[in-house]
Enzyme design. Structure first.
Site, PDB file in Angstrom:
ATOM      1  N   ASP A 127     -12.024 -28.769   5.205  1.00  0.00           N
ATOM      2  CA  ASP A 127     -11.974 -29.655   4.038  1.00  0.00           C
ATOM      3  C   ASP A 127     -10.662 -30.431   3.995  1.00  0.00           C
ATOM      4  O   ASP A 127     -10.470 -31.297   3.136  1.00  0.00           O
ATOM      5  CB  ASP A 127     -12.257 -28.903   2.730  1.00  0.00           C
ATOM      6  CG  ASP A 127     -11.265 -27.795   2.453  1.00  0.00           C
ATOM      7  OD1 ASP A 127     -10.344 -27.589   3.265  1.00  0.00           O
ATOM      8  OD2 ASP A 127     -11.409 -27.125   1.407  1.00  0.00           O
ATOM      9  N   SER A 128      -9.768 -30.194   4.979  1.00  0.00           N
ATOM     10  CA  SER A 128      -8.599 -31.068   5.139  1.00  0.00           C
ATOM     11  C   SER A 128      -9.035 -32.507   5.378  1.00  0.00           C
ATOM     12  O   SER A 128      -8.249 -33.434   5.189  1.00  0.00           O
ATOM     13  CB  SER A 128      -7.710 -30.592   6.291  1.00  0.00           C
ATOM     14  OG  SER A 128      -8.448 -30.542   7.502  1.00  0.00           O
TER      15      SER A 128
ATOM     16  N   ASP B 241     -16.130 -25.954   6.395  1.00  0.00           N
ATOM     17  CA  ASP B 241     -15.548 -25.426   5.156  1.00  0.00           C
ATOM     18  C   ASP B 241     -16.511 -25.606   3.993  1.00  0.00           C
ATOM     19  O   ASP B 241     -17.054 -26.709   3.807  1.00  0.00           O
ATOM     20  CB  ASP B 241     -14.251 -26.172   4.822  1.00  0.00           C
ATOM     21  CG  ASP B 241     -13.018 -25.442   5.308  1.00  0.00           C
ATOM     22  OD1 ASP B 241     -13.092 -24.234   5.581  1.00  0.00           O
ATOM     23  OD2 ASP B 241     -11.963 -26.103   5.421  1.00  0.00           O
TER      24      ASP B 241
ATOM     25  N   LYS C  62     -16.683 -21.489   6.336  1.00  0.00           N
ATOM     26  CA  LYS C  62     -15.399 -20.849   6.019  1.00  0.00           C
ATOM     27  C   LYS C  62     -15.152 -21.004   4.528  1.00  0.00           C
ATOM     28  O   LYS C  62     -15.486 -22.040   3.943  1.00  0.00           O
ATOM     29  CB  LYS C  62     -14.266 -21.495   6.817  1.00  0.00           C
ATOM     30  CG  LYS C  62     -12.873 -20.967   6.441  1.00  0.00           C
ATOM     31  CD  LYS C  62     -11.820 -21.348   7.458  1.00  0.00           C
ATOM     32  CE  LYS C  62     -11.235 -22.719   7.332  1.00  0.00           C
ATOM     33  NZ  LYS C  62     -10.606 -23.025   6.020  1.00  0.00           N
TER      34      LYS C  62
ATOM     35  N   GLU D 117     -12.200 -19.686   1.209  1.00  0.00           N
ATOM     36  CA  GLU D 117     -10.823 -19.241   0.975  1.00  0.00           C
ATOM     37  C   GLU D 117     -10.760 -18.093  -0.019  1.00  0.00           C
ATOM     38  O   GLU D 117     -11.515 -18.071  -1.003  1.00  0.00           O
ATOM     39  CB  GLU D 117      -9.986 -20.421   0.444  1.00  0.00           C
ATOM     40  CG  GLU D 117      -9.890 -21.585   1.420  1.00  0.00           C
ATOM     41  CD  GLU D 117      -9.032 -22.738   0.889  1.00  0.00           C
ATOM     42  OE1 GLU D 117      -8.441 -22.616  -0.205  1.00  0.00           O
ATOM     43  OE2 GLU D 117      -8.964 -23.762   1.593  1.00  0.00           O
TER      44      GLU D 117
ATOM     45  N   GLU E 117      -2.982 -18.689   7.205  1.00  0.00           N
ATOM     46  CA  GLU E 117      -2.196 -19.935   7.225  1.00  0.00           C
ATOM     47  C   GLU E 117      -0.841 -19.730   6.559  1.00  0.00           C
ATOM     48  O   GLU E 117      -0.762 -19.208   5.434  1.00  0.00           O
ATOM     49  CB  GLU E 117      -3.003 -21.038   6.495  1.00  0.00           C
ATOM     50  CG  GLU E 117      -2.264 -22.369   6.462  1.00  0.00           C
ATOM     51  CD  GLU E 117      -3.140 -23.543   6.020  1.00  0.00           C
ATOM     52  OE1 GLU E 117      -4.350 -23.341   5.773  1.00  0.00           O
ATOM     53  OE2 GLU E 117      -2.607 -24.662   5.927  1.00  0.00           O
TER      54      GLU E 117
HETATM   55  O1  KIV Z   1      -9.314 -27.536   6.232  1.00  0.00           O
HETATM   56  C1  KIV Z   1      -8.708 -27.235   7.284  1.00  0.00           C
HETATM   57  O2  KIV Z   1      -8.480 -28.062   8.174  1.00  0.00           O
HETATM   58  C2  KIV Z   1      -8.286 -25.844   7.446  1.00  0.00           C
HETATM   59  C3  KIV Z   1      -7.309 -25.527   8.543  1.00  0.00           C
HETATM   60  C4  KIV Z   1      -5.953 -25.933   8.152  1.00  0.00           C
HETATM   61  C5  KIV Z   1      -7.358 -24.098   8.907  1.00  0.00           C
HETATM   62  O3  KIV Z   1      -8.689 -25.018   6.688  1.00  0.00           O
END
Ligand code: KIV
Length: 273
Positions: A42-43, A86, A116, A118, A185
């Protein structure tokens, strides 16, 4: 690559290389570089969509970008990297039913084979358990968790013995709930190294030292394409400056065109009598 293959990598001592991708172009680069895992993180909210945090990205956008990533892969299916997407903010925090619906959409409507999420609060552990029992592979994420930016900021996490013990317990809980791997992280290197030793699932670090079972990076940071990179993820090249210079040369090199010959003004039309 399937989620279970990451465990084999760990058992055989082969480091896991994970990189983010957000479209067909970045996915092709990352696949050809030999990544085992593509994270549609989600970055992308910040890197690609221009948001200030990861919070605004929607489930629909995550699915759209994951589909583009899948279209960029060129290897035969069995040799392609594992795609993990994510779950965006608020798609899993509102309970198990909503989380199964969101993660199910990701697996049904995109080429991702896992999601994924969090954190490891009791509610999140219950969600992980529910997803895994629904046949959805889940990767955990602890330490700096950007969806909690308004509580934690982007600071290094687990700096004192109490919070380190808490993170170790959360990691064990995520493993027990069924996560097939864990991202850690921006945490102290010795904590991440200890987790890699202690857990049977692979621990994939970013800003967590080099003694993890694998490493993950935001590809745009690694290529220096983003305006700024986090201190724990230095760029490999000055990609942004290289691209701008190349494009600037192209713009500057455009040849002036010779002006078109002057046209003689058309004679006024004869008045109709
Ligand atoms: O969203 C993302 O790119 C991430 C990485 C920094 C692990 O969660």
């Amino acid at each position: 690559m399937r989620p279970a293959d990451l465990l084999t990598c760990k058992q055989e001592g082969r480091p896991i290389a994970a990189l983010t991708a957000w479209d067909a172009l970045s996915a092709a680069l990352v696949e050809q570089a030999g990544a085992d895992l593509i994270l549609v993180g989600d970055s992308l909210a910040m890197v690609v969509l221009g948001h200030a945090t990861t919070l605004p990205v929607t489930l629909e956008e995550m699915i759209l970008h994951t589909r583009a990533v899948g279209r960029g892969l060129q290897r035969p299916a069995a040799q392609q990297p594992l795609i993990v997407t994510d779950l965006p903010f608020l798609s899993y925090q509102c309970g198990g039913d909503a989380a199964v619906a969101a993660a199910g959409r990701v697996l049904k409507d995109s080429p991702a084979a896992a999601v994924k999420l969090e954190g490891a609060e009791p509610e999140t552990l219950a969600v992980v358990d529910r997803l895994v029992r629904s046949g959805i592979p889940v990767m955990g994420h602890l330490g700096l968790t950007p969806q909690s930016v308004h509580q934690l900021g982007y600071r290094r996490q687990a700096n004192d013995p109490l919070s380190q013990e808490r993170l170790r317990r959360q990691a064990r809980d995520l493993q027990a709930a069924g996560c097939f791997a864990l991202v850690v992280e921006h945490v102290p290197a010795d904590l991440a190294a200890g987790l890699s030793q202690e857990l049977s699932i692979p621990v994939i670090g970013i800003g967590a030292g080099d003694q993890c079972d694998g490493q993950v990076r935001v590809t745009a940071d690694l290529l220096g394409l983003t305006e700024r990179q986090p201190p724990f993820s230095p760029p490999l090249l000055a990609g942004r400056a290289l691209c701008i210079d190349a494009l600037r040369s192209w713009v500057a090199g455009l040849q002036p065109q010779s002006p078109p010959p002057p046209t003689t003004p058309a004679a006024p039309a004869a008045p109709h009598c």
